[in-house]
Motif scaffolding. Structure first.
Motif, PDB file in Angstrom:
ATOM      1  N   MET A   1      21.326  -8.296  20.919  1.00  0.00           N
ATOM      2  CA  MET A   1      21.649  -7.102  20.139  1.00  0.00           C
ATOM      3  C   MET A   1      21.325  -7.314  18.662  1.00  0.00           C
ATOM      4  O   MET A   1      20.868  -6.417  17.983  1.00  0.00           O
ATOM      5  N   HIS A   2      21.560  -8.537  18.164  1.00  0.00           N
ATOM      6  CA  HIS A   2      21.277  -8.830  16.752  1.00  0.00           C
ATOM      7  C   HIS A   2      19.773  -8.929  16.486  1.00  0.00           C
ATOM      8  O   HIS A   2      19.306  -8.619  15.407  1.00  0.00           O
ATOM      9  N   LYS A   3      18.999  -9.361  17.511  1.00  0.00           N
ATOM     10  CA  LYS A   3      17.567  -9.589  17.339  1.00  0.00           C
ATOM     11  C   LYS A   3      16.787  -8.325  16.974  1.00  0.00           C
ATOM     12  O   LYS A   3      15.965  -8.357  16.064  1.00  0.00           O
ATOM     13  N   PRO A   4      17.003  -7.158  17.641  1.00  0.00           N
ATOM     14  CA  PRO A   4      16.276  -5.962  17.246  1.00  0.00           C
ATOM     15  C   PRO A   4      16.505  -5.569  15.791  1.00  0.00           C
ATOM     16  O   PRO A   4      15.609  -5.076  15.136  1.00  0.00           O
ATOM     17  N   GLN A   5      17.712  -5.819  15.252  1.00  0.00           N
ATOM     18  CA  GLN A   5      17.978  -5.495  13.850  1.00  0.00           C
ATOM     19  C   GLN A   5      17.115  -6.350  12.924  1.00  0.00           C
ATOM     20  O   GLN A   5      16.568  -5.855  11.957  1.00  0.00           O
ATOM     21  N   VAL A   6      17.001  -7.633  13.241  1.00  0.00           N
ATOM     22  CA  VAL A   6      16.173  -8.522  12.433  1.00  0.00           C
ATOM     23  C   VAL A   6      14.728  -8.059  12.509  1.00  0.00           C
ATOM     24  O   VAL A   6      14.029  -7.966  11.509  1.00  0.00           O
ATOM     25  N   SER A   7      14.276  -7.733  13.715  1.00  0.00           N
ATOM     26  CA  SER A   7      12.910  -7.281  13.905  1.00  0.00           C
ATOM     27  C   SER A   7      12.658  -5.967  13.159  1.00  0.00           C
ATOM     28  O   SER A   7      11.631  -5.817  12.517  1.00  0.00           O
ATOM     29  N   ARG A   8      13.609  -5.038  13.237  1.00  0.00           N
ATOM     30  CA  ARG A   8      13.456  -3.761  12.539  1.00  0.00           C
ATOM     31  C   ARG A   8      13.428  -3.985  11.035  1.00  0.00           C
ATOM     32  O   ARG A   8      12.612  -3.405  10.319  1.00  0.00           O
ATOM     33  N   ARG A   9      14.292  -4.852  10.527  1.00  0.00           N
ATOM     34  CA  ARG A   9      14.313  -5.155   9.093  1.00  0.00           C
ATOM     35  C   ARG A   9      12.993  -5.784   8.660  1.00  0.00           C
ATOM     36  O   ARG A   9      12.451  -5.469   7.600  1.00  0.00           O
ATOM     37  N   ALA A  10      12.459  -6.684   9.492  1.00  0.00           N
ATOM     38  CA  ALA A  10      11.186  -7.327   9.168  1.00  0.00           C
ATOM     39  C   ALA A  10      10.065  -6.295   9.094  1.00  0.00           C
ATOM     40  O   ALA A  10       9.237  -6.327   8.179  1.00  0.00           O
ATOM     41  N   TRP A  11      10.029  -5.354  10.044  1.00  0.00           N
ATOM     42  CA  TRP A  11       8.991  -4.318  10.029  1.00  0.00           C
ATOM     43  C   TRP A  11       9.165  -3.375   8.846  1.00  0.00           C
ATOM     44  O   TRP A  11       8.186  -2.937   8.245  1.00  0.00           O
ATOM     45  N   LEU A  12      10.401  -3.056   8.506  1.00  0.00           N
ATOM     46  CA  LEU A  12      10.637  -2.213   7.344  1.00  0.00           C
ATOM     47  C   LEU A  12      10.186  -2.917   6.061  1.00  0.00           C
ATOM     48  O   LEU A  12       9.624  -2.292   5.165  1.00  0.00           O
ATOM     49  N   ALA A  13      10.415  -4.220   6.007  1.00  0.00           N
ATOM     50  CA  ALA A  13       9.985  -4.990   4.832  1.00  0.00           C
ATOM     51  C   ALA A  13       8.463  -5.036   4.740  1.00  0.00           C
ATOM     52  O   ALA A  13       7.891  -4.905   3.650  1.00  0.00           O
ATOM     53  N   VAL A  14       7.784  -5.193   5.871  1.00  0.00           N
ATOM     54  CA  VAL A  14       6.319  -5.185   5.877  1.00  0.00           C
ATOM     55  C   VAL A  14       5.810  -3.825   5.401  1.00  0.00           C
ATOM     56  O   VAL A  14       4.877  -3.747   4.584  1.00  0.00           O
ATOM     57  N   THR A  15       6.420  -2.759   5.889  1.00  0.00           N
ATOM     58  CA  THR A  15       6.036  -1.406   5.468  1.00  0.00           C
ATOM     59  C   THR A  15       6.272  -1.227   3.974  1.00  0.00           C
ATOM     60  O   THR A  15       5.437  -0.648   3.266  1.00  0.00           O
ATOM     61  N   ALA A  16       7.413  -1.725   3.485  1.00  0.00           N
ATOM     62  CA  ALA A  16       7.735  -1.624   2.055  1.00  0.00           C
ATOM     63  C   ALA A  16       6.694  -2.362   1.218  1.00  0.00           C
ATOM     64  O   ALA A  16       6.230  -1.845   0.192  1.00  0.00           O
ATOM     65  N   VAL A  17       6.311  -3.560   1.643  1.00  0.00           N
ATOM     66  CA  VAL A  17       5.292  -4.340   0.926  1.00  0.00           C
ATOM     67  C   VAL A  17       3.963  -3.586   0.930  1.00  0.00           C
ATOM     68  O   VAL A  17       3.288  -3.481  -0.106  1.00  0.00           O
ATOM     69  N   ALA A  18       3.585  -3.034   2.087  1.00  0.00           N
ATOM     70  CA  ALA A  18       2.312  -2.322   2.198  1.00  0.00           C
ATOM     71  C   ALA A  18       2.284  -1.101   1.280  1.00  0.00           C
ATOM     72  O   ALA A  18       1.315  -0.884   0.545  1.00  0.00           O
ATOM     73  N   LEU A  19       3.344  -0.306   1.303  1.00  0.00           N
ATOM     74  CA  LEU A  19       3.388   0.896   0.463  1.00  0.00           C
ATOM     75  C   LEU A  19       3.389   0.539  -1.020  1.00  0.00           C
ATOM     76  O   LEU A  19       2.742   1.196  -1.827  1.00  0.00           O
ATOM     77  N   LEU A  20       4.140  -0.513  -1.373  1.00  0.00           N
ATOM     78  CA  LEU A  20       4.182  -0.919  -2.775  1.00  0.00           C
ATOM     79  C   LEU A  20       2.823  -1.441  -3.231  1.00  0.00           C
ATOM     80  O   LEU A  20       2.346  -1.085  -4.310  1.00  0.00           O
ATOM     81  N   ALA A  21       2.187  -2.271  -2.401  1.00  0.00           N
ATOM     82  CA  ALA A  21       0.872  -2.816  -2.759  1.00  0.00           C
ATOM     83  C   ALA A  21      -0.140  -1.689  -2.988  1.00  0.00           C
ATOM     84  O   ALA A  21      -0.940  -1.743  -3.924  1.00  0.00           O
ATOM     85  N   LEU A  22      -0.072  -0.667  -2.168  1.00  0.00           N
ATOM     86  CA  LEU A  22      -0.975   0.477  -2.307  1.00  0.00           C
ATOM     87  C   LEU A  22      -0.754   1.209  -3.627  1.00  0.00           C
ATOM     88  O   LEU A  22      -1.679   1.813  -4.167  1.00  0.00           O
ATOM     89  N   ASN A  23       0.454   1.117  -4.172  1.00  0.00           N
ATOM     90  CA  ASN A  23       0.808   1.874  -5.378  1.00  0.00           C
ATOM     91  C   ASN A  23       0.834   1.054  -6.658  1.00  0.00           C
ATOM     92  O   ASN A  23       1.271   1.552  -7.692  1.00  0.00           O
ATOM     93  N   LEU A  24       0.363  -0.178  -6.636  1.00  0.00           N
ATOM     94  CA  LEU A  24       0.404  -1.000  -7.840  1.00  0.00           C
ATOM     95  C   LEU A  24      -0.745  -0.736  -8.807  1.00  0.00           C
ATOM     96  O   LEU A  24      -0.672  -1.118  -9.967  1.00  0.00           O
ATOM     97  N   ARG A  25      -1.801  -0.076  -8.368  1.00  0.00           N
ATOM     98  CA  ARG A  25      -2.955   0.168  -9.234  1.00  0.00           C
ATOM     99  C   ARG A  25      -3.126   1.611  -9.703  1.00  0.00           C
ATOM    100  O   ARG A  25      -3.643   1.831 -10.796  1.00  0.00           O
ATOM    101  N   PRO A  26      -2.744   2.622  -8.924  1.00  0.00           N
ATOM    102  CA  PRO A  26      -3.017   4.005  -9.354  1.00  0.00           C
ATOM    103  C   PRO A  26      -2.427   4.384 -10.717  1.00  0.00           C
ATOM    104  O   PRO A  26      -2.998   5.226 -11.404  1.00  0.00           O
ATOM    105  N   GLY A  27      -1.329   3.770 -11.120  1.00  0.00           N
ATOM    106  CA  GLY A  27      -0.768   4.068 -12.435  1.00  0.00           C
ATOM    107  C   GLY A  27      -1.756   3.791 -13.551  1.00  0.00           C
ATOM    108  O   GLY A  27      -1.748   4.460 -14.591  1.00  0.00           O
TER     109      GLY A  27
END
Length: 193
Positions: A1-27
């Motif tokens: 039960m605890h494992k899916p939460q870790v996995s979901r958090r890891a995927w959310l963190a990857v998504t957060a990194v991807a979205l942030l990386a995409l937005n570091l230059r347009p400014g």
């Protein structure tokens, strides 16, 4: 039960990194294609235009040098959340202002957020994805390049249409807004852990 939460958090963190990386230059890179229009609309003096053109290098150097201290105080995730917030608020705000000096100030805010991300995204990847560092940094590098290139390609196409330069710059603020909730959530998780 605890494992899916870790996995979901890891995927959310990857998504957060991807979205942030995409937005570091347009400014920085979205200004060039609309510089003539915003200069005329805001009645920017040649001095103000010179300052605006020089801001990316200045902000990336100064704020980048301070990024580690910010991360020491807020944590890596907290500092990246702060960077995402600064980048989003600055980008959206400068698309709404009619004051050239406020536009410059909001550009500093936008670029400060990007500078934090430039320095701290690799630190985040190293801390949280040590076994996938090469893959994650490849993705980050690709998205940084895409974020640097897209504004130059898309902005000229949009600026002549209804949104004008304001709507076009605001668009890059909205893309930053997509990353913000994830970083705020990750920061909250870090502080409550």
């Amino acid at each position: 039960m605890h494992k899916p939460q870790v996995s979901r958090r890891a995927w959310l963190a990857v998504t957060a990194v991807a979205l942030l990386a995409l937005n570091l230059r347009p400014g920085a890179t979205s200004i060039g294609p609309v510089l003539a229009e915003l200069r005329a609309d805001l009645r920017m003096s040649p001095v103000a235009v010179s300052v605006l053109v020089g801001l990316p290098g200045f902000c990336f150097a100064v704020v980048g040098a301070l990024a580690v201290k910010v991360a020491f105080r807020l944590g890596t995730v907290g500092a990246l959340a702060a960077g995402a917030l600064l980048g989003t608020v600055g980008a959206l705000g400068r698309s709404l202002t009619s004051n050239p000096w406020l536009f410059l100030a909001l550009s500093v805010v936008t670029l400060a957020g990007a500078a934090l991300g430039n320095v701290l995204v690799p630190v985040f990847v190293k801390q949280f994805y040590p076994s996938r560092q090469a893959l994650m940094m490849t993705v980050v590098t690709f998205l940084l390049s895409l974020g640097a290139t897209l504004p130059g390609l898309v902005t000229p196409l949009l600026v002549d249409r209804s949104p004008g330069w304001r709507g076009t710059l605001g668009l890059w603020g909205l893309t930053g807004l997509a990353a913000l909730p994830l970083w705020l959530w990750l920061a909250r998780q870090e502080f409550t852990a």
